[in-house]
Design a protein around this motif. Structure first.
Motif, short mmCIF file in Angstrom:
data_model
loop_
_atom_site.label_atom_id
_atom_site.label_comp_id
_atom_site.label_asym_id
_atom_site.label_seq_id
_atom_site.Cartn_x
_atom_site.Cartn_y
_atom_site.Cartn_z
N ASN A 43 0.81 -1.22 0.00
CA ASN A 43 0.00 0.00 0.00
C ASN A 43 0.85 1.27 0.00
N ASN A 44 2.18 1.09 0.08
CA ASN A 44 3.05 2.28 0.03
C ASN A 44 3.74 2.42 -1.34
N VAL A 95 3.77 3.74 -5.01
CA VAL A 95 3.04 4.78 -5.75
C VAL A 95 3.69 4.93 -7.13
N LEU A 133 4.21 7.20 -10.36
CA LEU A 133 4.12 8.57 -10.89
C LEU A 133 4.39 8.51 -12.38
N ASN A 146 -5.60 5.12 -5.51
CA ASN A 146 -4.93 6.22 -4.79
C ASN A 146 -3.42 6.20 -4.94
N GLN A 147 -2.92 5.16 -5.61
CA GLN A 147 -1.47 5.00 -5.70
C GLN A 147 -0.94 5.33 -7.10
N VAL A 154 -0.45 8.64 -9.76
CA VAL A 154 -0.56 10.08 -9.96
C VAL A 154 0.01 10.43 -11.33
N LEU A 171 8.14 11.80 -1.39
CA LEU A 171 7.32 10.62 -1.06
C LEU A 171 8.17 9.54 -0.40
N MET A 227 6.94 6.16 1.49
CA MET A 227 6.39 5.59 0.26
C MET A 227 7.49 4.96 -0.58
#
Lengths: 279, 306
Positions: free
Chosen positions: B17-18, B20, B22, B40-41, B43, B59, B64
């Motif tokens: 869940n950490n 992410v 980009l 939510n992960q 962007v 992050l 993250m």
């Protein structure tokens, strides 16, 4: 986080005066430049560290702490003084300031060397995007900490500032607050003459930010603006803080020679005398 | 390779869940599954790579595991200082993915060629520089990179690259692997261009010349043990192959490595890479490789000239 309903403004004044004296002395003895830039943002840092930030100097790595990044990293001397006075480390550690082998030099180092320093800044335009990342991490990990960054007005020349500004508003990152230390100077001239900085507040507004313009040396106005920023839930907040470069020492105020110059003995004595009289 | 990347990222996000992702406004439908799995992960950071890279380090410093993804020139040299200061100096666990590396976007011109990225990035302290040969090597490296406490750059191709690795148990970061046995010459390469070397090796075999082919998986760190084991095999010469400029990449890294070996054990290294010039007469990747002597024919000619 406990928001104090009563702010002891007189205490903040005393701290600010004490730190101004230490800054001037250190700049003189260790030959550390950027004194004018430090004096312009000192009051903002004092308010943040004593009244605004949810922090515990004895637990500087707590994952729920608020984050503060001095995006204008050349203001490191004031950050180091503030962190010492706030209790992150002993003031005695600053006796090494500027000495060979010391971690205390002209810019904040990476975290891990000086407690309380969140990021290595000094290359302008990096701190705000990093603070943005930290604020986004809070959102993804469902944490409630807030992130703050102080930018120089000259630093707003950097394109990465405006990249960050567009993204932060695009993703509605309301837990991010930027304070622009608007002292009207950059290294070699008037900031509004070198690039088209004006209208600075409207620029941030047009980039989708909640914007306030204040006197950056007035603790009451700083408090009011930060409270408003905290209440804003849809946009990141920018506080354009009108400041005076070299604030507190008459012959340094609004004199850009003090971007690089360090005080000689006579100048140091005059500055200290002024700062003591103003008590 | 990029589809395998997207699929593996989706797999990783379902467990972390950490994590992410980009993106610099690319990968139009590629990340649909990722977004569905971990909305939510993901962007889209827009076309603003300097901000994206610093943001990734922010992050990473806050718990993250960011993976930054865009076309190679824009995720490397475009935001070089943000990689140096934000990711590397802070020892932040940022994974940088460059897609369409080398000449993958050959016909798009020098703006989209990445022929200097490895040379530049390997000079940054603590930054690992990887170039997997196929999707299996990429997946193995990506799984390690998102768990590593420091920055990693992974340079990948575009799409349709063949699988080259046969031993899938030894893939990962800093893992040299033989793709094809041989005993006269040894070609050490990185990236999908190794398919040209395998083709060359097959053709040479028919002509009585034996060329071993190995993937080093990256150029920093370099697999010291593997190279030492190859040194013992007493090849006539080593050949380096990379879809990258001739200056500063794999070939240079091997020359540096060899220079540290005692004189009596050293052997010749012949470098194959893109000459030190911009490419003006454009064509697709196959055309440009051929023109520059990086295809199987070019490799064969180089070996015969040794």
């Amino acid at each position: 986080m406990t928001i104090k309903s009563q702010v002891n403004f007189s205490n903040l004044d005393q701290i600010a005066r004490k730190l101004r004296k230490r800054l001037v002395k250190t700049s003189s003895s260790a030959k550390i430049p950027h004194l004018g830039s430090c004096l312009s943002c000192l009051d903002l840092l004092v308010y943040l560290y004593w009244e605004e930030l949810s922090i515990n100097p004895k637990d500087p790595a707590n994952p729920d702490r608020d984050r503060f990044l001095l995006s204008k990293g050349h203001g490191a001397p004031v950050l180091f003084q503030v962190l010492a006075e706030r209790g992150y480390y002993s003031i005695n550690r600053l006796e090494d300031f500027g000495k060979p082998g010391s971690v205390f030099h002209e810019h904040p180092p990476k975290p891990g060397y000086i407690p309380g320093v969140e990021a290595a800044t000094g290359s302008l335009g990096h701190g705000l995007p990093m603070a943005l990342g930290m604020a986004l991490a809070a959102r993804i990990l469902d944490k409630s900490y807030r992130c703050y960054a102080i930018l120089g007005d000259g630093e707003c020349n950097e394109g990465s500032i405006w990249e960050a500004a567009m993204l932060a508003s695009g993703i509605k990152l309301s837990d991010l607050t930027v304070i622009i230390d608007f002292n009207k100077w950059q290294a070699t001239g008037r900031s509004r003459e070198i690039m088209t900085l004006d209208p600075l507040a409207s620029k941030w507004e047009s980039f989708g930010w909640h914007v306030q313009e204040i006197n950056g040396h007035d603790f009451y106005q700083i408090k009011h603006a930060l409270n408003n920023a905290r209440d804003e839930k849809n946009k990141p907040s920018a506080i354009v803080a009108n400041t005076i470069k070299g604030k507190g020492v008459s012959f340094m105020e609004d004199n850009n020679n003090w971007h690089y110059k360090t005080p000689n003995e006579q100048e140091l004595n005059s500055a200290i005398k002024e700062l003591e009289v103003s008590q | 390779m990029r589809d395998a990347f997207a699929k593996e990222m989706t797999n990783l996000a379902s467990k972390m869940n950490n994590l992410v992702l980009l993106s610099g406004d690319i990968g139009n439908r590629m990340f649909d599954e990722f977004k569905k799995t971990a909305p939510n992960q993901f962007v889209n950071c827009g076309i603003a790579e300097a901000n994206m890279m610093s943001m990734a380090s922010g992050l990473a410093l806050s718990g993250m595991r960011p993976v930054v993804y865009t076309i190679t020139p824009f995720t490397t040299t475009r935001c070089l200082e943000q990689i140096k200061v934000g990711a590397a100096y802070h020892e932040a666990p940022v994974v940088i993915i460059g897609t369409g590396s080398g000449l993958s976007y050959s016909e798009l011109g020098p703006t989209h060629h990445s022929l200097e990225d490895m040379a530049i990035l390997r000079s940054i302290p603590g930054l690992r520089v990887l170039a997997p040969a196929d999707k299996n090597e990429l997946i193995a490296q990506l799984r390690e990179a998102v768990k590593f406490n420091g920055p990693t750059y992974i340079r990948i191709g575009k799409k349709g690259e063949p699988n080259l690795h046969t031993n899938l148990n030894n893939l990962g970061i800093c893992q040299g692997n033989l793709l094809r046995e041989g005993d006269q010459y040894l070609l050490l390469g990185v990236g999908p261009i190794l398919s040209e070397a395998i083709e060359a090796s097959k053709i040479l075999e028919e002509q009585g010349i034996s060329l071993g082919v190995a993937s080093l998986g990256g150029i920093k760190p370099i697999d010291d043990n593997f190279l030492k084991s190859m040194l013992k095999k007493k090849f006539k010469a080593w050949i380096s192959l990379e879809e990258h400029g001739i200056i500063g990449g794999l070939g240079t890294a091997l020359l540096e490595w060899m220079s540290e070996i005692s004189l009596d054990k050293r052997i010749r290294i012949k470098r194959i890479g893109v000459p030190d010039k911009f490419i003006h007469e454009l064509g697709n990747q196959i055309y440009t490789r051929k023109k520059l002597g990086l295809d199987s024919t070019g490799i064969i000619n180089t070996i015969k000239s040794l």
